[in-house]
Design a protein around this motif. Structure first.
Motif, PDB file in Angstrom:
ATOM      1  N   PRO A  33      49.047 -10.385   1.955  1.00 19.87           N
ATOM      2  CA  PRO A  33      47.892  -9.509   1.753  1.00 19.87           C
ATOM      3  C   PRO A  33      48.023  -8.692   0.467  1.00 19.87           C
ATOM      4  CG  PRO A  33      48.924  -9.137   3.914  1.00 19.87           C
ATOM      5  CD  PRO A  33      49.861  -9.957   3.112  1.00 19.87           C
ATOM      6  N   ALA A  34      46.887  -8.389  -0.144  1.00 20.63           N
ATOM      7  CA  ALA A  34      46.869  -7.593  -1.367  1.00 20.63           C
ATOM      8  C   ALA A  34      45.622  -6.721  -1.365  1.00 20.63           C
ATOM      9  CB  ALA A  34      46.875  -8.506  -2.589  1.00 20.63           C
TER      10      ALA A  34
ATOM     11  N   LYS B 229      49.602  -3.372   9.655  1.00 29.88           N
ATOM     12  CA  LYS B 229      50.411  -2.886   8.533  1.00 29.88           C
ATOM     13  C   LYS B 229      49.733  -3.117   7.182  1.00 29.88           C
ATOM     14  CE  LYS B 229      54.969  -3.279  10.725  1.00 29.88           C
ATOM     15  NZ  LYS B 229      56.067  -4.229  10.971  1.00 29.88           N
ATOM     16  N   THR B 230      48.552  -3.748   7.174  1.00 32.18           N
ATOM     17  CA  THR B 230      47.882  -4.015   5.899  1.00 32.18           C
ATOM     18  C   THR B 230      46.441  -3.526   5.842  1.00 32.18           C
ATOM     19  OG1 THR B 230      47.512  -6.250   6.733  1.00 32.18           O
ATOM     20  CG2 THR B 230      49.259  -5.965   5.143  1.00 32.18           C
TER      21      THR B 230
ATOM     22  N   THR C 293      43.896   5.647   4.503  1.00 32.57           N
ATOM     23  CA  THR C 293      45.090   5.193   5.222  1.00 32.57           C
ATOM     24  C   THR C 293      45.426   3.739   4.900  1.00 32.57           C
ATOM     25  OG1 THR C 293      43.607   4.933   7.132  1.00 32.57           O
ATOM     26  CG2 THR C 293      45.081   6.833   7.132  1.00 32.57           C
TER      27      THR C 293
ATOM     28  N   ASN D  78      47.294   3.790   1.427  1.00 33.38           N
ATOM     29  CA  ASN D  78      48.651   4.337   1.584  1.00 33.38           C
ATOM     30  C   ASN D  78      49.667   3.294   2.058  1.00 33.38           C
ATOM     31  OD1 ASN D  78      50.417   6.655   1.483  1.00 33.38           O
ATOM     32  ND2 ASN D  78      50.429   6.621   3.717  1.00 33.38           N
ATOM     33  N   LEU D  79      49.206   2.086   2.395  1.00 34.68           N
ATOM     34  CA  LEU D  79      50.109   1.007   2.821  1.00 34.68           C
ATOM     35  C   LEU D  79      50.545   0.120   1.658  1.00 34.68           C
ATOM     36  CD1 LEU D  79      48.104  -0.018   6.018  1.00 34.68           C
ATOM     37  CD2 LEU D  79      50.249   1.275   5.962  1.00 34.68           C
ATOM     38  N   TYR D  80      49.980   0.342   0.474  1.00 35.65           N
ATOM     39  CA  TYR D  80      50.194  -0.593  -0.647  1.00 35.65           C
ATOM     40  C   TYR D  80      50.868   0.077  -1.844  1.00 35.65           C
ATOM     41  CZ  TYR D  80      47.212  -3.938   1.724  1.00 35.65           C
ATOM     42  OH  TYR D  80      46.698  -4.817   2.633  1.00 35.65           O
ATOM     43  N   ASP D  81      51.587  -0.726  -2.615  1.00 37.36           N
ATOM     44  CA  ASP D  81      52.239  -0.235  -3.826  1.00 37.36           C
ATOM     45  C   ASP D  81      51.378  -0.398  -5.070  1.00 37.36           C
ATOM     46  OD1 ASP D  81      54.739   0.618  -2.731  1.00 37.36           O
ATOM     47  OD2 ASP D  81      55.197  -1.486  -2.374  1.00 37.36           O
TER      48      ASP D  81
ATOM     49  N   ARG E  86      51.596   6.519  -3.214  1.00 40.25           N
ATOM     50  CA  ARG E  86      51.731   5.852  -1.916  1.00 40.25           C
ATOM     51  C   ARG E  86      52.943   6.442  -1.181  1.00 40.25           C
ATOM     52  NH1 ARG E  86      55.643   4.309   0.678  1.00 40.25           N
ATOM     53  NH2 ARG E  86      56.562   3.632  -1.276  1.00 40.25           N
ATOM     54  N   GLY E  87      52.733   6.863   0.042  1.00 39.49           N
ATOM     55  CA  GLY E  87      53.847   7.380   0.834  1.00 39.49           C
ATOM     56  C   GLY E  87      54.316   8.776   0.448  1.00 39.49           C
TER      57      GLY E  87
ATOM     58  N   LYS F  70      48.822   9.537   8.004  1.00 38.45           N
ATOM     59  CA  LYS F  70      49.648   8.880   6.989  1.00 38.45           C
ATOM     60  C   LYS F  70      51.145   9.022   7.266  1.00 38.45           C
ATOM     61  CE  LYS F  70      46.345   9.148   3.141  1.00 38.45           C
ATOM     62  NZ  LYS F  70      45.892  10.026   2.048  1.00 38.45           N
TER      63      LYS F  70
ATOM     64  N   THR G 290      54.593   0.518  13.073  1.00 38.00           N
ATOM     65  CA  THR G 290      53.617   0.950  12.071  1.00 38.00           C
ATOM     66  C   THR G 290      53.954   2.334  11.513  1.00 38.00           C
ATOM     67  OG1 THR G 290      52.195   1.519  13.957  1.00 38.00           O
ATOM     68  CG2 THR G 290      51.663  -0.486  12.745  1.00 38.00           C
TER      69      THR G 290
ATOM     70  N   ASN H  80      56.788   1.776   8.821  1.00 37.81           N
ATOM     71  CA  ASN H  80      56.233   1.145   7.618  1.00 37.81           C
ATOM     72  C   ASN H  80      55.584   2.148   6.655  1.00 37.81           C
ATOM     73  OD1 ASN H  80      55.678  -1.310   6.142  1.00 37.81           O
ATOM     74  ND2 ASN H  80      53.527  -1.044   6.708  1.00 37.81           N
ATOM     75  N   LEU H  81      55.481   3.416   7.066  1.00 37.72           N
ATOM     76  CA  LEU H  81      54.914   4.454   6.199  1.00 37.72           C
ATOM     77  C   LEU H  81      55.985   5.180   5.385  1.00 37.72           C
ATOM     78  CD1 LEU H  81      52.459   5.963   8.843  1.00 37.72           C
ATOM     79  CD2 LEU H  81      51.831   4.500   6.907  1.00 37.72           C
TER      80      LEU H  81
ATOM     81  N   GLN I 131      53.764  -9.157   2.388  1.00 40.31           N
ATOM     82  CA  GLN I 131      53.442 -10.500   1.874  1.00 40.31           C
ATOM     83  C   GLN I 131      54.451 -11.539   2.359  1.00 40.31           C
ATOM     84  OE1 GLN I 131      53.209  -9.827  -2.384  1.00 40.31           O
ATOM     85  NE2 GLN I 131      51.006  -9.484  -2.256  1.00 40.31           N
TER      86      GLN I 131
END
Lengths: 360, 360
Positions: free
Chosen positions: A9-10, A278-279, A331, A334-337, A356-357, B278, B331, B334-335, B360
């Motif tokens: 996922p992206a 998670k995505t 939200t 916040n799961l992605y880089d 993020r985070g 978050k 979940t 993962n944060l 991914q």
């Protein structure tokens, strides 16, 4: 690189739509409105996007967390309002350190104990810390009560020699999509009630000789009906949006999607994709499939989603890449880089999601 | 550093409780059971914790994503089963690259198109890729149907010269906390039905001369009632747990908490903490306050939570740090970028969550 070549996922941004959103909001604040725009960073969390917002006319950036502010300030964006209470010795020390490198940094206060600690640390380090009194105008979360309690508290704050009172914050979070829960008329009523509390508080503070240069609040769901009672608006989601906010504010396009792959087609009644909890966040509902009509997404755990054909316009194929509109941009982001910025089907840019985070 | 000095929000592990969980599970699989343990990495996402699981007797590690597998293999843990379908050219190339550095790497297949692509890539790169046929034993997510369809598909797979059929996967995710939705008796019935499908599939595959050396499945909520029909168990949550899983598997302690600070005390009926959506996932319910009796946590947005006094054992103070039990460990973990490992009130170790965000 083509969009379809991105590993999944992206998280994708349609750059054309994002630029349209930037312009829609910027044009609203142009001209004789007398209200500034200070977009909220809690949604996009990328200094590159914050820089675009400032280019398009914003006077600064809002954020929720010290860690978010740090990513802005180290990127050279120093007019930052932390729309939240910063409490505890470690955080207060860090805030004053940041303040030394960001003269435009401001923070909210709603309790005299951390306010005193903040003042003492500022004095010790030879700076003044600009603050807004956080006022509860209907959300019932943080904030002192409006009117007299706000004035009394602001007087106490204005006596603290390390602080500089700049005004007050008046954000009403639950009002943003009040229409979706209670109807448009009820939202209008609650907005008028909240606006009344804001005006009353400003007038009372002014009558007491307190500074109200900054009155900061409102969001993507209320800016049109609240900008006139404040000096600046904090809307954040407008830049990228999600399907849920889009119902309330359809003038902004859904520029954000999650790219996902069909990884299993075990039966005619279900197509499994590689996007789960998670995505794509589900705190505000399930994502919606963008590309193909007639399928309903349901989460199937942390790493899987199931697309159920309702009135499918066509079959889905194994290995096919699809896009989902998230239900809640904040939200999910916040799961992605990183974001993949897409134009005309190609990757034009990759933007790191620096905050993020950054929940501290 | 004392626990109370950690900046918030932060993710804590009670090391004593985690070690107790490791030993509880390890001791279950010791002796004459004839079933191995291959704990799932999708929960803890830290190679340091995976190494502890292998020390305590696990034969390898399970994970869901190629990105997770990469963090294990680069940390030297190479007996890895990806309990999921890997689809698409880019991912298949990457999988075979990893395979060259991890002879113990295995993956699931449930569709002949990606299975053929995987075989071709393996042949091209001069390796054999060990695979399990993924069988649907009740979850209705990925997987071919049990019995004859599984045998027919396994025959096709066994003809692909780049693949090495090692057996099958038979994980039933929704069965894990079936008791909480439908009662214990219904769970027992569904488990027996699922176990029957597993035995039938194994016997049919064996009768067809297909390899069933590995039969992999079960989780923290079913290992006791399923281990005897499989060669290895994949449970993951047991090591850290959350309050929800703890209802189903009380033999494991809740070793994971979110440290949070009271940042606003605006009224006697609410205490605001700096942990929102978050910092503690809500897909399986709200977090529960660990330390103080009589308060109920509710999310108040992405960055805030509200503790509402119900029958409060005492007042909460501004600046006070409290711990929350998450409702869903996977979940929530993962944060975060790191765990703080706590023993006797002090930080003993900081473990990076290397696979955080590796979706991914």
């Amino acid at each position: 690189m083509l969009k379809q070549e991105i590993d999944t996922p992206a998280l994708l941004i349609d750059i054309d739509l994002m630029e349209k959103n930037l312009e829609t909001m910027a044009s609203f604040f142009r001209g004789e409105k007398g209200t500034y725009f200070r977009p909220h960073y809690k949604t996009p969390k990328s200094p590159f996007l914050a820089a675009k917002q400032i280019e398009s006319g914003a006077i600064g950036i809002s954020c929720q967390k010290l860690g978010e502010a740090e990513t802005l300030i180290t990127a050279g964006i120093t007019d930052v309002l932390i729309t939240n209470e910063i409490v505890g010795d470690y955080k207060i020390k860090k805030l004053i350190s940041l303040r030394k490198h960001a003269p435009g940094l401001m923070v909210c206060v709603d309790n005299i104990i951390p306010a005193k600690a903040l003042s003492e640390e500022a004095l010790k380090r030879g700076v003044k810390m600009p603050v807004l009194v956080d006022v509860n105008v209907g959300q019932n979360r943080c904030g002192v009560e409006p009117g007299k309690p706000a004035v009394d508290f602001a007087k106490e704050v204005s006596k603290l020699k390390g602080l500089e009172l700049k005004g007050f914050q008046c954000y009403h979070g639950t009002l943003q999509v009040w229409d979706q829960r209670h109807g448009l008329e009820a939202k209008q009523q609650e907005m008028e009630r909240s606006n009344g509390l804001i005006v009353e508080t400003r007038e009372s503070m002014e009558a007491a000789g307190l500074n109200t240069a900054i009155v900061s609040g409102a969001g993507t769901g209320t800016y049109k009906g609240q900008y006139h009672v404040m000096s600046e608006v904090q809307a954040g989601s407008y830049i990228l949006m999600d399907w849920k906010y889009h119902i309330t504010a359809p003038e902004f396009e859904r520029a954000l999607t999650v790219l996902t792959t069909v990884i299993s087609t075990p039966a005619r009644d279900r197509f499994v994709v590689d996007a789960g909890d998670k995505t794509a966040s589900t705190d505000s509902g399930m994502p919606i499939l963008k590309d193909v009509e007639g399928y309903e997404y349901g989460t199937a755990g942390d790493e899987h989603g199931i697309l159920t054909p309702k009135e499918p316009s066509r079959e889905l194929k194994i290995g096919e890449k699809l896009e989902l509109y998230p239900s809640h941009c904040d939200t999910t982001i916040n799961l992605y880089d990183r974001y993949y910025g897409i134009r005309d089907g190609e990757v034009e840019v990759v933007w790191p999601i620096a905050a993020r985070g950054k929940s501290q």
